[in-house]
Design a protein around this motif. Structure first.
Motif: not given
Length: 258
Positions: A45-47, A51
């Motif tokens: 998800k962070d890539e 956020q």
């Protein structure tokens, strides 16, 4: 029951990167890549996600805790010859310990390196397409009356350590449902029954967000997310459009009541 529901959760500003460029710049990381035809990539998800969007999804619907995404690309007109059921390794971050997932069967002909007990079926995912004019449709399938059961037809295929599918050739199946996914809202799609994509004349880029799998069945998933499902517009009543059944206006009813 349908195999998909559209959710009142926006996809605007979900992606923080140029997905197409990022995927084509990282073909060596693809789970599947067939030059000129299609590819699948898995990202945390962070890539891929902002956020702020991950937080927005969780705040809007507490049931949805995003863990990552699969990116699907298909060239115009490319038709994959099989429908599949999504499965994931038991150590996947989306799996909830102790939950017994619906349709928990796998191919009897899995190789020695792929013990079918090491996988679980993914009940649902949360999809949208990048391009507004996308003319493809997601389809769902069941075995033809002349064929064996789904369980007997499945073949477990390994593409990478992270990506496996239980697959059946399309010629053994009948279509039972379809959905044009769209690009502006999340669509929860059922992935623990056979499904595929019916390609149109445009290339297809699809995002499939994966979330913690809190439910064991599709019915349970739909029940939990009822408050976030986009409802069809009601027809009828004295201020509505022309009625399609005699007596709608006279009884001040709604089409959904009849």
């Amino acid at each position: 029951m349908k195999n998909w529901v559209r959710l009142d959760i926006d996809t605007k500003d979900a992606i923080k990167i140029d997905v197409k460029k990022h995927c084509f710049d990282n073909t060596e990381r693809a789970d599947i890549y067939i030059e000129g035809h299609g590819g699948i990539w898995t990202f945390g998800k962070d890539e891929i996600f902002s956020q702020d969007w991950v937080d927005y999804v969780k705040e809007t619907c507490p049931y949805l805790d995003v863990t990552g995404a699969l990116i699907f690309w298909r060239a115009p007109g490319y038709q994959h010859p099989g429908a599949h059921i999504d499965v994931a390794p038991n150590n996947s971050p989306s799996r909830v310990e102790g939950v017994e997932y619906e349709n928990n069967f796998h191919a009897t002909n899995a190789s020695d390196s792929m013990d079918k007990k090491d996988f679980y079926p993914v009940v649902s995912s949360y999809n949208w397409v990048l391009d507004e004019g996308d003319d493809s449709a997601m389809t769902w399938h069941a075995p033809k009356a002349t064929e064996n059961s789904t369980e007997e037809l499945l073949e477990l295929k390994k593409f990478t350590d992270a990506v496996h599918y239980d697959e059946v050739p399309l010629e053994k199946l009948d279509e039972i449902d379809r959905c044009t996914i769209g690009h502006d809202k999340l669509v929860m799609v059922r992935t623990n029954v056979l499904h595929n994509v019916d390609m149109g004349q445009q290339e297809r880029w699809a995002i499939s967000a994966r979330c913690v799998m809190n439910w064991s069945t599709w019915d349970e998933a739909v029940d939990c997310l009822t408050d976030w499902i986009v409802k069809p517009k009601e027809l009828g009543g004295p201020t509505g459009p022309d009625p399609t059944r005699f007596g709608t206006w006279e009884h001040k009813g709604r089409e959904v009541d009849f």
